[in-house]
Design an enzyme around this catalytic site. Structure first.
Site, PDB file in Angstrom:
ATOM      1  N   ARG A 161      12.005  -6.498   5.548  1.00 53.08           N
ATOM      2  CA  ARG A 161      12.006  -5.053   5.249  1.00 53.08           C
ATOM      3  C   ARG A 161      12.945  -4.296   6.201  1.00 53.08           C
ATOM      4  NH1 ARG A 161       6.439  -1.844   5.477  1.00 53.08           N
ATOM      5  NH2 ARG A 161       6.275  -2.905   7.472  1.00 53.08           N
ATOM      6  N   ARG A 190      -9.633   1.177   8.323  1.00 56.28           N
ATOM      7  CA  ARG A 190      -9.195  -0.160   8.727  1.00 56.28           C
ATOM      8  C   ARG A 190     -10.274  -0.915   9.468  1.00 56.28           C
ATOM      9  NH1 ARG A 190      -3.344   0.611   8.697  1.00 56.28           N
ATOM     10  NH2 ARG A 190      -2.352  -1.368   9.137  1.00 56.28           N
ATOM     11  N   ARG A 247      -0.467  -8.828  13.467  1.00 55.48           N
ATOM     12  CA  ARG A 247      -1.029  -7.836  12.534  1.00 55.48           C
ATOM     13  C   ARG A 247      -1.895  -8.539  11.483  1.00 55.48           C
ATOM     14  NH1 ARG A 247       4.386  -5.268  10.695  1.00 55.48           N
ATOM     15  NH2 ARG A 247       3.154  -4.044   9.211  1.00 55.48           N
ATOM     16  N   LYS A 259       0.841  -1.212   0.000  1.00 57.70           N
ATOM     17  CA  LYS A 259       0.000   0.000   0.000  1.00 57.70           C
ATOM     18  C   LYS A 259       0.870   1.255   0.000  1.00 57.70           C
ATOM     19  CE  LYS A 259      -1.943  -0.974   3.963  1.00 57.70           C
ATOM     20  NZ  LYS A 259      -1.264  -2.246   4.280  1.00 57.70           N
ATOM     21  N   ARG A 265      11.605  -2.161  11.336  1.00 54.76           N
ATOM     22  CA  ARG A 265      10.498  -1.470  11.992  1.00 54.76           C
ATOM     23  C   ARG A 265      10.140  -2.278  13.235  1.00 54.76           C
ATOM     24  NH1 ARG A 265       5.457   0.316   8.161  1.00 54.76           N
ATOM     25  NH2 ARG A 265       4.179  -0.849   9.625  1.00 54.76           N
TER      26      ARG A 265
HETATM   27  P1  AP5 Z   1       4.873  -1.540   1.851  1.00 61.44           P
HETATM   28  O1  AP5 Z   1       4.616  -0.728   0.644  1.00 61.44           O
HETATM   29  O2  AP5 Z   1       5.523  -0.884   3.030  1.00 61.44           O
HETATM   30  O3  AP5 Z   1       3.530  -2.292   2.296  1.00 61.44           O
HETATM   31  P2  AP5 Z   1       2.326  -1.789   3.190  1.00 61.44           P
HETATM   32  O4  AP5 Z   1       1.114  -2.494   2.711  1.00 61.44           O
HETATM   33  O5  AP5 Z   1       2.300  -0.291   3.223  1.00 61.44           O
HETATM   34  O6  AP5 Z   1       2.822  -2.405   4.568  1.00 61.44           O
HETATM   35  P3  AP5 Z   1       2.828  -1.781   6.023  1.00 61.44           P
HETATM   36  O7  AP5 Z   1       3.548  -2.763   6.873  1.00 61.44           O
HETATM   37  O8  AP5 Z   1       3.321  -0.365   6.047  1.00 61.44           O
HETATM   38  O9  AP5 Z   1       1.286  -1.775   6.297  1.00 61.44           O
HETATM   39  P4  AP5 Z   1       0.529  -1.847   7.611  1.00 61.44           P
HETATM   40  O10 AP5 Z   1      -0.865  -1.670   7.152  1.00 61.44           O
HETATM   41  O11 AP5 Z   1       0.790  -3.024   8.456  1.00 61.44           O
HETATM   42  O12 AP5 Z   1       1.201  -0.647   8.453  1.00 61.44           O
HETATM   43  P5  AP5 Z   1       0.816   0.873   8.706  1.00 61.44           P
HETATM   44  O13 AP5 Z   1       2.088   1.621   8.654  1.00 61.44           O
HETATM   45  O14 AP5 Z   1      -0.314   1.313   7.843  1.00 61.44           O
HETATM   46  O15 AP5 Z   1       5.721  -2.820   1.391  1.00 61.44           O
HETATM   47  C1  AP5 Z   1       6.181  -3.759   2.330  1.00 61.44           C
HETATM   48  C2  AP5 Z   1       7.550  -4.301   1.852  1.00 61.44           C
HETATM   49  O16 AP5 Z   1       7.369  -5.031   0.643  1.00 61.44           O
HETATM   50  C3  AP5 Z   1       8.576  -3.198   1.544  1.00 61.44           C
HETATM   51  O17 AP5 Z   1       9.857  -3.635   1.892  1.00 61.44           O
HETATM   52  C4  AP5 Z   1       8.457  -3.026   0.011  1.00 61.44           C
HETATM   53  O18 AP5 Z   1       9.654  -2.561  -0.581  1.00 61.44           O
HETATM   54  C5  AP5 Z   1       8.117  -4.445  -0.416  1.00 61.44           C
HETATM   55  N1  AP5 Z   1       7.282  -4.507  -1.626  1.00 61.44           N
HETATM   56  C6  AP5 Z   1       6.200  -3.727  -1.915  1.00 61.44           C
HETATM   57  N2  AP5 Z   1       5.649  -4.092  -3.088  1.00 61.44           N
HETATM   58  C7  AP5 Z   1       6.386  -5.143  -3.540  1.00 61.44           C
HETATM   59  C8  AP5 Z   1       6.323  -5.966  -4.721  1.00 61.44           C
HETATM   60  N3  AP5 Z   1       5.365  -5.789  -5.655  1.00 61.44           N
HETATM   61  N4  AP5 Z   1       7.242  -6.954  -4.854  1.00 61.44           N
HETATM   62  C9  AP5 Z   1       8.209  -7.149  -3.907  1.00 61.44           C
HETATM   63  N5  AP5 Z   1       8.335  -6.397  -2.789  1.00 61.44           N
HETATM   64  C10 AP5 Z   1       7.431  -5.405  -2.606  1.00 61.44           C
HETATM   65  O19 AP5 Z   1       0.260   0.818  10.192  1.00 61.44           O
HETATM   66  C11 AP5 Z   1       1.100   0.475  11.272  1.00 61.44           C
HETATM   67  C12 AP5 Z   1       0.278   0.382  12.546  1.00 61.44           C
HETATM   68  O20 AP5 Z   1      -0.334   1.665  12.836  1.00 61.44           O
HETATM   69  C13 AP5 Z   1      -0.912  -0.587  12.530  1.00 61.44           C
HETATM   70  O21 AP5 Z   1      -0.509  -1.919  12.819  1.00 61.44           O
HETATM   71  C14 AP5 Z   1      -1.810   0.010  13.627  1.00 61.44           C
HETATM   72  O22 AP5 Z   1      -1.336  -0.307  14.905  1.00 61.44           O
HETATM   73  C15 AP5 Z   1      -1.637   1.511  13.405  1.00 61.44           C
HETATM   74  N6  AP5 Z   1      -2.623   2.072  12.463  1.00 61.44           N
HETATM   75  C16 AP5 Z   1      -2.372   2.624  11.236  1.00 61.44           C
HETATM   76  N7  AP5 Z   1      -3.515   3.025  10.656  1.00 61.44           N
HETATM   77  C17 AP5 Z   1      -4.515   2.721  11.520  1.00 61.44           C
HETATM   78  C18 AP5 Z   1      -5.927   2.870  11.472  1.00 61.44           C
HETATM   79  N8  AP5 Z   1      -6.535   3.426  10.407  1.00 61.44           N
HETATM   80  N9  AP5 Z   1      -6.657   2.414  12.518  1.00 61.44           N
HETATM   81  C19 AP5 Z   1      -6.060   1.853  13.600  1.00 61.44           C
HETATM   82  N10 AP5 Z   1      -4.728   1.689  13.726  1.00 61.44           N
HETATM   83  C20 AP5 Z   1      -3.949   2.115  12.683  1.00 61.44           C
END
Ligand code: AP5
Length: 214
Positions: free
Chosen positions: A127, A90, A165, A15, A154
């Protein structure tokens, strides 16, 4: 009016990677709730201290806090002509609040990135991010390509937290895919392909929605 896009998908689906790229190409802001929370953690604010405990456990921050954060962010002038949401909504409660808050001619476009679980675990457990600016490192890099900072994992990319997660995603977040699926502005794309191909598929999915709207 530019596009108002929600990028959905489980942790590690890509994402952030794809939201950043699409937002840059369209000249609209990417709004990442994960980044906003990590900035709050870094600043040491009361909210950041509380959020860190929840994030490090792999759980979700409360709807009340998240809805407050996002409505404030989307009220800023730079989001008036469109935005890409990454990590929000979410829960069904957050999705309903977003619908209630939005008005105007441009409906939400929703893209769900689908990736098998074993790929998600591999991506997240390998990552690395920059300890200074938070940018995701490119494969095999030894320092951050953007600022030269040291690379680190991270805190929520620990294997046990990744599993939690993914459990939380299945329990609380997957249902919003069903919430949006019946809309004509919903598309899903295969995220288990090279990043360039995923980006191209997302761009054509969004163009197909915009084509229908015109
Ligand atoms: P990346 O692009 O970082 O993937 P992502 O889907 O953004 O993964 P995240 O881990 O950031 O998502 P998340 O939803 O768990 O965390 P968030 O920060 O939103 O890619 C991941 C890896 O894969 C990278 O190394 C990338 O290079 C690689 N990659 C990407 N595409 C690829 C491809 N096609 N091929 C190969 N490799 C690839 O949230 C963190 C925390 O915050 C949550 O757990 C929660 O506690 C809190 N939080 C955030 N938003 C909310 C909300 N709305 N409500 C409640 N709590 C929330």
């Amino acid at each position: 009016m530019g596009v108002r896009l929600v990028m959905l998908g489980p942790p590690g689906a890509g994402k952030g990677t794809q939201a950043e790229r699409y937002a840059r190409n369209r000249g609209i802001p990417r709004v990442s709730t994960g980044d906003i929370l990590r900035d709050a953690v870094q600043s040491g604010s009361e909210m950041g201290v509380a959020a860190k405990i929840v994030m490090d456990a792999g759980r979700l921050v409360s709807d009340e806090i998240m809805i407050g954060i996002i409505t404030e962010r989307l009220s800023r002038p730079d989001a008036a002509d469109g935005f890409v949401l990454d990590g929000f909504p979410r829960t069904v409660g957050q999705a309903e609040a977003l619908d209630d808050w939005l008005s105007g001619p441009a409906p939400l476009v929703v893209v769900d990135i689908e990736v098998p679980e074993e790929t998600l675990v591999r991506r997240l457990s390998t990552r690395l991010i920059c300890s200074v600016c938070g940018t995701t490192a490119v494969p095999a890099a030894s320092v951050c390509a953007k600022c030269g900072g040291a690379l680190t994992q991270r805190t929520d990319d620990d294997l046990e937290v990744i599993r939690e997660r993914l459990r939380v995603y299945a329990k609380d977040t997957r249902s919003i895919v069903e919430f949006y699926r019946r809309r004509s502005t919903f598309r899903s794309v295969d995220g288990d392909q090279p990043q360039e191909q995923v980006a191209a598929d997302i761009a054509s999915a969004i163009a197909s929605v915009e084509g229908v709207r015109q």
